[in-house]
Scaffold this motif. Sequence first.
Motif, mmCIF file in Angstrom:
data_model
loop_
_atom_site.group_PDB
_atom_site.id
_atom_site.type_symbol
_atom_site.label_atom_id
_atom_site.label_comp_id
_atom_site.label_asym_id
_atom_site.label_seq_id
_atom_site.Cartn_x
_atom_site.Cartn_y
_atom_site.Cartn_z
ATOM 1 N N GLY A 280 0.775 -1.233 0.000
ATOM 2 C CA GLY A 280 0.000 0.000 0.000
ATOM 3 C C GLY A 280 0.805 1.281 0.000
ATOM 4 O O GLY A 280 0.236 2.363 -0.120
ATOM 5 N N ASP A 281 2.116 1.172 0.140
ATOM 6 C CA ASP A 281 2.953 2.386 0.217
ATOM 7 C C ASP A 281 3.400 2.791 -1.186
ATOM 8 O O ASP A 281 4.531 2.505 -1.597
ATOM 9 N N LEU A 282 2.532 3.464 -1.909
ATOM 10 C CA LEU A 282 2.833 3.832 -3.287
ATOM 11 C C LEU A 282 3.986 4.824 -3.375
ATOM 12 O O LEU A 282 4.692 4.891 -4.389
ATOM 13 N N THR A 283 4.214 5.599 -2.313
ATOM 14 C CA THR A 283 5.310 6.567 -2.313
ATOM 15 C C THR A 283 6.660 5.877 -2.454
ATOM 16 O O THR A 283 7.569 6.375 -3.130
ATOM 17 N N TYR A 284 6.799 4.716 -1.817
ATOM 18 C CA TYR A 284 8.096 4.033 -1.797
ATOM 19 C C TYR A 284 8.070 2.676 -2.509
ATOM 20 O O TYR A 284 8.815 1.764 -2.158
ATOM 21 N N GLY A 285 7.197 2.562 -3.503
ATOM 22 C CA GLY A 285 7.248 1.373 -4.370
ATOM 23 C C GLY A 285 6.390 0.210 -3.941
ATOM 24 O O GLY A 285 6.588 -0.907 -4.452
ATOM 25 N N GLY A 286 5.443 0.432 -3.042
ATOM 26 C CA GLY A 286 4.633 -0.673 -2.536
ATOM 27 C C GLY A 286 3.392 -0.958 -3.365
ATOM 28 O O GLY A 286 2.320 -1.231 -2.819
ATOM 29 N N ARG A 287 3.524 -0.924 -4.680
ATOM 30 C CA ARG A 287 2.379 -1.229 -5.546
ATOM 31 C C ARG A 287 1.977 -2.702 -5.371
ATOM 32 O O ARG A 287 2.787 -3.526 -4.920
ATOM 33 N N PRO A 288 0.731 -3.046 -5.737
ATOM 34 C CA PRO A 288 0.279 -4.433 -5.543
ATOM 35 C C PRO A 288 1.166 -5.443 -6.256
ATOM 36 O O PRO A 288 1.529 -5.256 -7.421
ATOM 37 N N ARG A 289 1.534 -6.487 -5.537
ATOM 38 C CA ARG A 289 2.323 -7.577 -6.118
ATOM 39 C C ARG A 289 1.685 -8.901 -5.700
ATOM 40 O O ARG A 289 2.224 -9.637 -4.859
ATOM 41 N N PRO A 290 0.521 -9.207 -6.246
ATOM 42 C CA PRO A 290 -0.179 -10.421 -5.824
ATOM 43 C C PRO A 290 0.576 -11.680 -6.228
ATOM 44 O O PRO A 290 1.283 -11.700 -7.251
ATOM 45 N N PRO A 291 0.447 -12.746 -5.443
ATOM 46 C CA PRO A 291 1.063 -14.018 -5.839
ATOM 47 C C PRO A 291 0.346 -14.593 -7.058
ATOM 48 O O PRO A 291 -0.781 -14.201 -7.377
ATOM 49 N N GLN A 292 1.011 -15.487 -7.752
ATOM 50 C CA GLN A 292 0.408 -16.097 -8.930
ATOM 51 C C GLN A 292 -0.864 -16.847 -8.567
ATOM 52 O O GLN A 292 -0.958 -17.488 -7.508
ATOM 53 N N ASN A 293 -1.848 -16.743 -9.455
ATOM 54 C CA ASN A 293 -3.125 -17.457 -9.294
ATOM 55 C C ASN A 293 -3.845 -17.096 -8.001
ATOM 56 O O ASN A 293 -4.510 -17.938 -7.386
ATOM 57 N N ALA A 294 -3.699 -15.852 -7.575
ATOM 58 C CA ALA A 294 -4.401 -15.393 -6.374
ATOM 59 C C ALA A 294 -5.897 -15.285 -6.648
ATOM 60 O O ALA A 294 -6.323 -15.096 -7.793
ATOM 61 N N SER A 295 -6.693 -15.390 -5.602
ATOM 62 C CA SER A 295 -8.140 -15.251 -5.733
ATOM 63 C C SER A 295 -8.499 -13.824 -6.133
ATOM 64 O O SER A 295 -7.732 -12.884 -5.887
ATOM 65 N N GLN A 296 -9.678 -13.676 -6.724
ATOM 66 C CA GLN A 296 -10.125 -12.338 -7.112
ATOM 67 C C GLN A 296 -10.278 -11.454 -5.888
ATOM 68 O O GLN A 296 -10.005 -10.243 -5.936
#
Length: 324
Positions: free
Chosen positions: A249-265
Amino acid sequence: MSEHIQLTETVPASCNGKRLDQALAELFPDYSRSRLKTWITEGYVSIDGNSVDKPREKVLTGMEVEVNAEIAEEQRFEAQPMPLDVVYEDDDILVINKPAGLVVHPGAGTPDGTLLNALLHHFPAIDQVPRAGIIHRLDKDTTGLMVVAKTIPAQTHLVAAMQERKITREYEAVCNGPMTAGGHIDEPIGRHPTKRTHMAVVAMGKPAVTHYRVAERFRNHTHLRLRLETGRTHQIRVHMAHLRHPLVGDLTYGGRPRPPQNASQELLDYLRGFRRQALHAARLSLHHPLTDEWLSWDAPTPKDFVKLVALLRADRAAHSNEQD
């Protein structure tokens, strides 16, 4: 407007031969060392009736030391009725559990509606304490515990304790990427060289030390417990980004979403919608500034953080049979 301060003491044997600034710190412990030193250099201090302006001036037993100074009235902020989650309160200190979205101190773009405005309404006499007793801050979207001084003596002691690293602050966080073990980060932090509102690990920055341990591992995230040894702006966020494990959640310091493969919706949507850094000041421990009693408080983990961990845990369980 300003307040006149007049203080008079006789130098005791315990201060014989000490520097003037050291002696004043012992004689007038309700005032910070930096303030006392400023009063000396500005000529507000006299010894046996003679004005002095050198902090290194030596004092001897029996000398009369007098301080005649003015404390300028700080900018006045408006008291505003706002809900406060008060975890502890006595005559000297307040401990607050700060929610996400609450700015601590008025500033550019946020002239009111801050924790400081709420404190002025909750305890009006706190306007006599610099910065309304706020001695440390949490970022707007960081939740958890903060201690506030209700009197100048309490503030002086708490600031000293903070500088001497005698206040323990422990955090919970969820970072991107799997981490295998805990450790510590000892990297200086200062202003980012090109982004004025950002902090960064920079060679000429101030010393900063963060300790961390792994609380729980997920497929592509890690739940951490962290302890601050220093208190630099954005310290945990900057240090974790430096390790290439920025906070969820920290978009200021590179915390964009990085979901694991085949994660649930559901997990995908929750990670995309988690718009604050996943950081919570969970525990605060300190010696009471007046009684010296050791006190400790815990703040419950906020619901959005709890749900984040629960979804990551469910994702791990759903893929437990997969090969790495």
